[in-house]
Design a protein around this motif. Sequence first.
Motif: not given
Length: 126
Positions: A84-86, A105-106, A117-121
């Motif tokens: 889960f990314i907020m 999660n981030n 976005l790529r880095s967080k995913v």
Amino acid sequence: MAFDTKISVLIVDDYKTMLRIIRNLLKQIGFEDVDEAYDGTDALKKLTTKKYGLIISDWNMQPMNGFDFLKSVRNTPEHKDIPFIMVTAESKTENVLAAKNAGVNNYIVKPFNAETLRSKVESVLT
């Protein structure tokens, strides 16, 4: 390290333009199976009909905001482990801490680009 772009992604935001932006950024990094929900309540309904490998949710929505949605996801056994990314426009420390304590999660602060976005995913899927 690579991540699986074949997973289903649920993006949640009450602002249609933001949904379109996030969908396009996800497409740029290789995701094709992307569904949209307009608030936490709508998203919870979608979670009952399909298995998702990632949730990206805005914080500020009505009637159910992203924080309450996150808590609901984490309190549901079959959904509690979905990454889960907020996403939010606010970078208040107390919000970040509250989300972290609730099991996010981030965290991404708007505005952001495809690389962010790529880095967080990548950090939540690998």
